[in-house]
Design a protein around this motif. Sequence first.
Motif, short mmCIF file in Angstrom:
data_model
loop_
_atom_site.label_atom_id
_atom_site.label_comp_id
_atom_site.label_asym_id
_atom_site.label_seq_id
_atom_site.Cartn_x
_atom_site.Cartn_y
_atom_site.Cartn_z
N LEU A 94 17.29 -28.52 -41.03
CA LEU A 94 15.96 -28.15 -40.53
C LEU A 94 15.45 -26.86 -41.17
CD1 LEU A 94 16.65 -28.90 -36.75
CD2 LEU A 94 15.47 -30.37 -38.40
N ASP A 95 14.15 -26.60 -40.97
CA ASP A 95 13.52 -25.41 -41.53
C ASP A 95 13.97 -24.15 -40.78
OD1 ASP A 95 12.12 -26.97 -43.31
OD2 ASP A 95 10.35 -27.15 -42.02
N THR A 142 10.68 -30.10 -27.21
CA THR A 142 9.90 -31.34 -27.35
C THR A 142 8.45 -31.15 -27.75
OG1 THR A 142 9.30 -31.41 -24.99
CG2 THR A 142 11.38 -32.45 -25.63
N VAL A 143 7.95 -29.92 -27.74
CA VAL A 143 6.58 -29.67 -28.18
C VAL A 143 6.57 -28.66 -29.33
CG1 VAL A 143 4.26 -28.89 -27.55
CG2 VAL A 143 5.63 -30.15 -25.89
N LEU A 144 7.23 -27.52 -29.14
CA LEU A 144 7.23 -26.48 -30.18
C LEU A 144 7.93 -26.95 -31.45
CD1 LEU A 144 6.77 -23.58 -31.15
CD2 LEU A 144 8.93 -22.96 -30.04
N PHE A 145 9.13 -27.50 -31.32
CA PHE A 145 9.90 -27.88 -32.50
C PHE A 145 9.22 -28.97 -33.34
CE2 PHE A 145 14.41 -26.30 -31.17
CZ PHE A 145 13.91 -25.01 -31.11
N PRO A 146 8.67 -30.04 -32.73
CA PRO A 146 7.97 -31.04 -33.56
C PRO A 146 6.80 -30.46 -34.35
CG PRO A 146 8.50 -31.98 -31.44
CD PRO A 146 8.82 -30.52 -31.34
N LEU A 147 6.09 -29.49 -33.77
CA LEU A 147 4.97 -28.90 -34.49
C LEU A 147 5.44 -27.94 -35.58
CD1 LEU A 147 3.32 -30.20 -32.21
CD2 LEU A 147 1.84 -28.20 -32.27
N LEU A 148 6.49 -27.19 -35.32
CA LEU A 148 7.06 -26.33 -36.35
C LEU A 148 7.59 -27.18 -37.50
CD1 LEU A 148 9.06 -23.63 -34.32
CD2 LEU A 148 6.86 -23.35 -35.49
N ASP A 149 8.22 -28.30 -37.16
CA ASP A 149 8.78 -29.19 -38.17
C ASP A 149 7.69 -29.78 -39.05
OD1 ASP A 149 11.24 -30.77 -39.09
OD2 ASP A 149 9.86 -32.39 -38.60
N ALA A 150 6.52 -30.03 -38.46
CA ALA A 150 5.39 -30.61 -39.21
C ALA A 150 4.50 -29.53 -39.83
CB ALA A 150 4.55 -31.49 -38.29
N HIS A 151 4.87 -28.26 -39.66
CA HIS A 151 4.10 -27.12 -40.20
C HIS A 151 2.66 -27.13 -39.69
CE1 HIS A 151 7.52 -26.32 -42.81
NE2 HIS A 151 7.48 -27.59 -43.21
N MET A 152 2.50 -27.43 -38.41
CA MET A 152 1.18 -27.45 -37.80
C MET A 152 0.94 -26.14 -37.05
SD MET A 152 0.83 -31.37 -36.41
CE MET A 152 -0.92 -31.18 -36.10
N PRO A 153 -0.33 -25.72 -36.94
CA PRO A 153 -0.63 -24.45 -36.26
C PRO A 153 -0.40 -24.55 -34.75
CG PRO A 153 -2.66 -25.62 -36.79
CD PRO A 153 -1.55 -26.38 -37.47
#
Length: 274
Positions: A94-95, A142-153
Amino acid sequence: MRTLKSIFDFYLDASIHVALAVIAMAGVTFHLFGTFSDIDLLGFIFFSVIVCYNFIKYGVEAYKYLIVSNAYHKSIQIFSFLSFGFALYFFFQLDVEIWWGTIALGLLSALYAVPLLPRAKNLRNLAGLKIYIVAFVWAGFTVLFPLLDAHMPLDWDFWINFSQRFLLVLILILPFEIRDLQWDDKSLRTLPQVLGIRNTKKVGIAMTVIFFLLTFLKDSIHPMEIGMRLVLAIALALVLMSDKRMRSRYFVSFWVEAIPIFWFLLFWGVEKIL
């Protein structure tokens, strides 16, 4: 028949079911934000939840869980050890941003169970704090990690979804708190201990309404989101209005924890059909 029951009990006791519930929530986040599911992230979440929950269940809260034999307990320990190895493998795929998030949430989870200083209380024993820690960690995974993984704001919609997921987990925990009322130490000051069962259910219904209404504060609403959240809110309300079944082991441990899984499958199924 006995073999099937043994397999099913292991599925519940080894926290596989709760791990599936957590990745189902992450899957819903991927759908809501239109991103692709990352197998490395889902693998990490799945196995780390197993490790964390088994550590708490058979360490900190062992008095609640009757282990039928030492051999059975040993099999869960071996499974947890293997899960730890898989969690580490996926973690290093992971990043770096998720590494830091994991360290922060992992520290919070550790403090839930282990005192920071000798003779100090862990966070679990601070009155009323238990469910908020669990809900915050679940929302992070379940919310923070998926967005960090997708590099979304991490914009306004992220915070609304984070708040909704936090509330959802709080609501899902309430049936467990009601079931465990007979075992929990009074110093924990859980909601059923403080408010009573009836008032706890009322609080849960109120949180369910807020959970649903928060959807309308989002800047961008998924085409199916209102309907899917309404279905989920109705299911949560029906569970909270249950009475004797709330004290049943399988009703809470399987059916209540399965709600996120059914929600994801419904979301995925309707999206595929349309």
